[in-house]
Design a protein around this motif. Structure first.
Motif, PDB file in Angstrom:
ATOM      1  N   THR A 185       0.879  -1.277   0.051  1.00  0.00           N
ATOM      2  CA  THR A 185      -0.061   0.052   0.016  1.00  0.00           C
ATOM      3  C   THR A 185       0.943   1.246  -0.056  1.00  0.00           C
ATOM      4  O   THR A 185       2.168   1.130   0.287  1.00  0.00           O
ATOM      5  CB  THR A 185      -1.011   0.063   1.262  1.00  0.00           C
ATOM      6  OG1 THR A 185      -0.215  -0.020   2.302  1.00  0.00           O
ATOM      7  CG2 THR A 185      -1.759  -1.296   1.325  1.00  0.00           C
ATOM      8  N   GLY A 186       0.411   2.268  -0.200  1.00  0.00           N
ATOM      9  CA  GLY A 186       0.895   3.527  -0.034  1.00  0.00           C
ATOM     10  C   GLY A 186       1.423   4.161  -1.382  1.00  0.00           C
ATOM     11  O   GLY A 186       1.696   5.428  -1.507  1.00  0.00           O
ATOM     12  N   LEU A 187       1.174   3.225  -2.609  1.00  0.00           N
ATOM     13  CA  LEU A 187       1.566   3.804  -3.813  1.00  0.00           C
ATOM     14  C   LEU A 187       0.518   3.632  -4.790  1.00  0.00           C
ATOM     15  O   LEU A 187       0.870   3.534  -6.143  1.00  0.00           O
ATOM     16  CB  LEU A 187       2.928   3.105  -4.350  1.00  0.00           C
ATOM     17  CG  LEU A 187       4.299   3.473  -3.779  1.00  0.00           C
ATOM     18  CD1 LEU A 187       5.441   2.287  -3.881  1.00  0.00           C
ATOM     19  CD2 LEU A 187       4.897   4.974  -3.909  1.00  0.00           C
ATOM     20  N   GLY A 188      -0.654   3.508  -4.512  1.00  0.00           N
ATOM     21  CA  GLY A 188      -1.727   3.515  -5.251  1.00  0.00           C
ATOM     22  C   GLY A 188      -2.271   2.269  -6.005  1.00  0.00           C
ATOM     23  O   GLY A 188      -1.848   1.322  -5.675  1.00  0.00           O
ATOM     24  N   GLN A 189      -3.139   2.580  -6.974  1.00  0.00           N
ATOM     25  CA  GLN A 189      -3.908   1.538  -7.595  1.00  0.00           C
ATOM     26  C   GLN A 189      -2.967   0.318  -8.202  1.00  0.00           C
ATOM     27  O   GLN A 189      -3.243  -0.801  -7.924  1.00  0.00           O
ATOM     28  CB  GLN A 189      -4.556   2.103  -8.792  1.00  0.00           C
ATOM     29  CG  GLN A 189      -5.429   1.242  -9.349  1.00  0.00           C
ATOM     30  CD  GLN A 189      -6.987   1.082  -9.097  1.00  0.00           C
ATOM     31  OE1 GLN A 189      -7.450   1.677  -7.855  1.00  0.00           O
ATOM     32  NE2 GLN A 189      -7.973   0.810  -9.908  1.00  0.00           N
ATOM     33  N   GLN A 190      -2.132   0.480  -8.849  1.00  0.00           N
ATOM     34  CA  GLN A 190      -1.312  -0.402  -9.431  1.00  0.00           C
ATOM     35  C   GLN A 190      -0.656  -1.460  -8.462  1.00  0.00           C
ATOM     36  O   GLN A 190      -0.784  -2.465  -8.758  1.00  0.00           O
ATOM     37  CB  GLN A 190      -0.246   0.210 -10.430  1.00  0.00           C
ATOM     38  CG  GLN A 190      -1.029   0.837 -11.626  1.00  0.00           C
ATOM     39  CD  GLN A 190       0.402   1.134 -12.695  1.00  0.00           C
ATOM     40  OE1 GLN A 190       1.051   1.727 -12.462  1.00  0.00           O
ATOM     41  NE2 GLN A 190      -0.324   0.655 -13.934  1.00  0.00           N
ATOM     42  N   LEU A 191       0.157  -0.825  -7.465  1.00  0.00           N
ATOM     43  CA  LEU A 191       0.860  -1.657  -6.650  1.00  0.00           C
ATOM     44  C   LEU A 191       0.010  -2.525  -5.877  1.00  0.00           C
ATOM     45  O   LEU A 191       0.052  -3.558  -5.619  1.00  0.00           O
ATOM     46  CB  LEU A 191       1.775  -0.932  -5.855  1.00  0.00           C
ATOM     47  CG  LEU A 191       2.653  -1.756  -4.793  1.00  0.00           C
ATOM     48  CD1 LEU A 191       3.791  -2.817  -5.728  1.00  0.00           C
ATOM     49  CD2 LEU A 191       3.337  -0.757  -3.996  1.00  0.00           C
ATOM     50  N   ALA A 192      -1.172  -1.820  -5.238  1.00  0.00           N
ATOM     51  CA  ALA A 192      -2.205  -2.513  -4.520  1.00  0.00           C
ATOM     52  C   ALA A 192      -2.958  -3.869  -5.097  1.00  0.00           C
ATOM     53  O   ALA A 192      -3.491  -4.699  -4.333  1.00  0.00           O
ATOM     54  CB  ALA A 192      -3.115  -1.667  -3.779  1.00  0.00           C
ATOM     55  N   GLY A 193      -3.099  -3.546  -6.432  1.00  0.00           N
ATOM     56  CA  GLY A 193      -4.126  -4.500  -7.144  1.00  0.00           C
ATOM     57  C   GLY A 193      -3.369  -5.520  -7.770  1.00  0.00           C
ATOM     58  O   GLY A 193      -2.512  -6.187  -7.220  1.00  0.00           O
ATOM     59  N   ALA A 194      -3.798  -5.793  -9.069  1.00  0.00           N
ATOM     60  CA  ALA A 194      -3.041  -7.161  -9.606  1.00  0.00           C
ATOM     61  C   ALA A 194      -1.659  -7.196  -9.948  1.00  0.00           C
ATOM     62  O   ALA A 194      -1.318  -8.190 -10.001  1.00  0.00           O
ATOM     63  CB  ALA A 194      -3.951  -7.494 -10.756  1.00  0.00           C
ATOM     64  N   VAL A 195      -1.194  -5.925  -9.952  1.00  0.00           N
ATOM     65  CA  VAL A 195       0.422  -6.215 -10.164  1.00  0.00           C
ATOM     66  C   VAL A 195       1.192  -6.682  -9.356  1.00  0.00           C
ATOM     67  O   VAL A 195       2.047  -7.447  -9.591  1.00  0.00           O
ATOM     68  CB  VAL A 195       0.733  -4.571 -10.563  1.00  0.00           C
ATOM     69  CG1 VAL A 195       2.173  -4.508 -10.491  1.00  0.00           C
ATOM     70  CG2 VAL A 195       0.156  -4.075 -11.717  1.00  0.00           C
ATOM     71  N   ALA A 196       0.704  -6.414  -8.100  1.00  0.00           N
ATOM     72  CA  ALA A 196       1.599  -7.226  -6.927  1.00  0.00           C
ATOM     73  C   ALA A 196       0.868  -7.380  -5.629  1.00  0.00           C
ATOM     74  O   ALA A 196       0.946  -8.377  -4.996  1.00  0.00           O
ATOM     75  CB  ALA A 196       2.760  -6.157  -6.632  1.00  0.00           C
ATOM     76  N   GLY A 197      -0.116  -6.492  -5.350  1.00  0.00           N
ATOM     77  CA  GLY A 197      -0.842  -6.504  -4.032  1.00  0.00           C
ATOM     78  C   GLY A 197      -1.766  -7.996  -3.906  1.00  0.00           C
ATOM     79  O   GLY A 197      -1.740  -8.683  -3.042  1.00  0.00           O
ATOM     80  N   PHE A 198      -2.335  -8.084  -5.142  1.00  0.00           N
ATOM     81  CA  PHE A 198      -3.168  -9.221  -4.965  1.00  0.00           C
ATOM     82  C   PHE A 198      -2.439 -10.675  -4.880  1.00  0.00           C
ATOM     83  O   PHE A 198      -2.803 -11.468  -3.773  1.00  0.00           O
ATOM     84  CB  PHE A 198      -3.925  -9.498  -6.423  1.00  0.00           C
ATOM     85  CG  PHE A 198      -5.001  -8.754  -6.492  1.00  0.00           C
ATOM     86  CD1 PHE A 198      -5.416  -7.768  -5.554  1.00  0.00           C
ATOM     87  CD2 PHE A 198      -5.832  -8.860  -7.776  1.00  0.00           C
ATOM     88  CE1 PHE A 198      -6.796  -6.951  -5.996  1.00  0.00           C
ATOM     89  CE2 PHE A 198      -6.966  -7.863  -8.036  1.00  0.00           C
ATOM     90  CZ  PHE A 198      -7.268  -7.050  -7.125  1.00  0.00           C
ATOM     91  N   GLY A 199      -1.457 -10.854  -5.478  1.00  0.00           N
ATOM     92  CA  GLY A 199      -0.636 -12.191  -5.371  1.00  0.00           C
ATOM     93  C   GLY A 199       0.056 -12.170  -4.143  1.00  0.00           C
ATOM     94  O   GLY A 199       0.031 -13.308  -3.438  1.00  0.00           O
ATOM     95  N   ASN A 200       0.596 -11.263  -3.786  1.00  0.00           N
ATOM     96  CA  ASN A 200       1.427 -11.068  -2.384  1.00  0.00           C
ATOM     97  C   ASN A 200       0.344 -11.387  -1.298  1.00  0.00           C
ATOM     98  O   ASN A 200       0.847 -12.131  -0.138  1.00  0.00           O
ATOM     99  CB  ASN A 200       2.057  -9.666  -2.122  1.00  0.00           C
ATOM    100  CG  ASN A 200       3.296  -9.704  -2.798  1.00  0.00           C
ATOM    101  OD1 ASN A 200       4.293 -10.224  -2.144  1.00  0.00           O
ATOM    102  ND2 ASN A 200       3.501  -9.377  -4.165  1.00  0.00           N
ATOM    103  N   ASP A 201      -0.807 -11.115  -1.439  1.00  0.00           N
ATOM    104  CA  ASP A 201      -1.789 -11.209  -0.063  1.00  0.00           C
ATOM    105  C   ASP A 201      -2.142 -12.510  -0.181  1.00  0.00           C
ATOM    106  O   ASP A 201      -2.365 -13.185   0.872  1.00  0.00           O
ATOM    107  CB  ASP A 201      -2.928 -10.066  -0.389  1.00  0.00           C
ATOM    108  CG  ASP A 201      -3.708  -9.827   1.041  1.00  0.00           C
ATOM    109  OD1 ASP A 201      -2.868  -9.308   1.849  1.00  0.00           O
ATOM    110  OD2 ASP A 201      -4.875 -10.195   1.206  1.00  0.00           O
ATOM    111  N   VAL A 202      -2.405 -13.152  -1.164  1.00  0.00           N
ATOM    112  CA  VAL A 202      -2.888 -14.716  -1.397  1.00  0.00           C
ATOM    113  C   VAL A 202      -1.930 -15.640  -0.643  1.00  0.00           C
ATOM    114  O   VAL A 202      -1.967 -16.570  -0.014  1.00  0.00           O
ATOM    115  CB  VAL A 202      -3.368 -14.873  -2.691  1.00  0.00           C
ATOM    116  CG1 VAL A 202      -3.506 -16.618  -2.809  1.00  0.00           C
ATOM    117  CG2 VAL A 202      -4.623 -14.300  -3.018  1.00  0.00           C
ATOM    118  N   ILE A 203      -0.514 -15.376  -1.430  1.00  0.00           N
ATOM    119  CA  ILE A 203       0.485 -16.111  -0.821  1.00  0.00           C
ATOM    120  C   ILE A 203       0.812 -16.165   0.613  1.00  0.00           C
ATOM    121  O   ILE A 203       0.877 -17.168   1.208  1.00  0.00           O
ATOM    122  CB  ILE A 203       1.727 -15.778  -1.725  1.00  0.00           C
ATOM    123  CG1 ILE A 203       1.556 -16.178  -3.113  1.00  0.00           C
ATOM    124  CG2 ILE A 203       2.962 -16.407  -1.128  1.00  0.00           C
ATOM    125  CD1 ILE A 203       2.623 -15.830  -4.116  1.00  0.00           C
TER     126      ILE A 203
END
Length: 332
Positions: A185-203
């Motif tokens: 978080t803290g860098l907006g939509q791209q990082l928080a979403g499918a780019v990185a946030g989604f996968g990292n949160d599931v793993i």
């Protein structure tokens, strides 16, 4: 051979109405048509036609698109943004959404199957609702987000939900959501979403469940992970190797990591990389891969064209599209 889609999404109008009067995430901004999952991550429903027409449609139009693309059965959820709501709002909606889903499936029982949708914050009520959906409605699995806003699926308070799913023989699909806090978080939509946030949160959620011993306590519990494992198959050898070394961390899991993955499956949803598929097949085995489309987040035409491009034997194709589903789902 049937093609059984393990990831379809429909947005409940009842839920959208509730979200439209909220001022904090999750909320829906009817002026901009933005559905805010978190303060940083939103989905523009105009992507799916006027005010999410394709997202909300669960009727003849969806069936026509499935027919054109030779998708025979779809398992779908209607609970987008349901998990983080407070219990006094979320639980009545939970029941309404599951009942509406059941009524629709009854019109097309040969084409649609249901995921249990739950708001988890009243755990006892959620367990009862899961049981109702399995026993009365015949829903075949529970789709849950990787986080519930500030809380997570692996938090100890939610263990009864996992226990109930295991007792009912319901696989648990851990669907990604944007994290509320932390480095993604803290860098907006791209990082928080499918780019990185989604996968990292599931793993993180899955590995925490394993290392906290949940599958030792519930050896029959089955998990499903989308997007070809969110990158996990690529790093699995290193993860497994490092887990074998003694450590001072308070992980309580008792078995080698690979043994837990006998009960973990991966869908093809939302990925269009042949090398990524080949990696998942090589590491996890074709018998642990399920067909998924992520419709309407991904166009069905593009999804099916990519699946057609895969180099599969007839035996592998049957396993991917139907055989593994038959092994996994109690009522299919």
């Amino acid at each position: 051979m049937k093609k059984v889609d393990f990831e379809g999404h429909v947005l409940s109008r009842d839920l959208l109405d509730v979200l439209s009067v909220r001022t904090s995430a999750p909320r829906y901004d009817s002026a901009s048509h933005l559905l805010w999952h978190t303060p940083e991550f939103s989905v523009n429903l105009d992507r799916f036609g006027p005010e999410g027409e394709a997202f909300q449609d669960a009727g003849d139009n969806r069936l026509a698109i499935m027919d054109r693309n030779e998708v025979d059965v779809q398992i779908f959820s209607m609970g987008d943004c349901l998990c983080p709501l407070p219990a006094e709002i979320g639980m009545p909606l939970t029941r309404t959404i599951n009942e509406a889903k059941y009524e629709f499936i009854q019109k097309h029982p040969d084409r649609f199957l249901g995921y249990v949708d739950l708001n988890p914050y009243d755990v006892d009520a959620a367990c009862r609702e899961m049981e109702r959906c399995a026993k009365e409605f015949g829903f075949v699995a529970w789709l849950t987000m990787s986080n519930f806003g500030p809380k997570h699926l692996d938090d100890d308070e939610f263990f009864p939900l996992l226990q109930t799913a295991a007792e009912l023989h319901l696989p648990v699909y851990i669907h990604p959501d944007a994290p509320y806090d932390g480095r993604m978080t803290g860098l907006g939509q791209q990082l928080a979403g499918a780019v990185a946030g989604f996968g990292n949160d599931v793993i993180a959620t899955l590995l925490r469940l394993l290392f906290k011993g949940v599958m030792d306590r519930l050896p029959d519990l089955v998990f499903i992970i989308g997007h070809l494992g969110e990158g996990l198959p690529f790093t699995f050898d290193r993860i497994e190797n490092k887990c074998s070394r003694p450590a001072s961390a308070p992980a309580v899991s008792k078995r080698p990591l690979a043994e837990y993955f006998e009960n973990i499956y991966f869908t093809t949803s939302g990925v269009f990389s042949v090398p990524a598929f080949d990696c998942t097949r090589s590491v996890m085995g074709i018998d642990h891969i399920l067909f998924g489309t992520d419709y309407p987040f991904e166009p069905l035409e593009k999804t099916m064209a990519w699946h057609d491009s895969l180099s599969l034997t007839e035996e592998e194709r049957c396993a991917l599209f139907e055989g593994n589903a038959k092994k996994l789902l109690r009522s299919f």
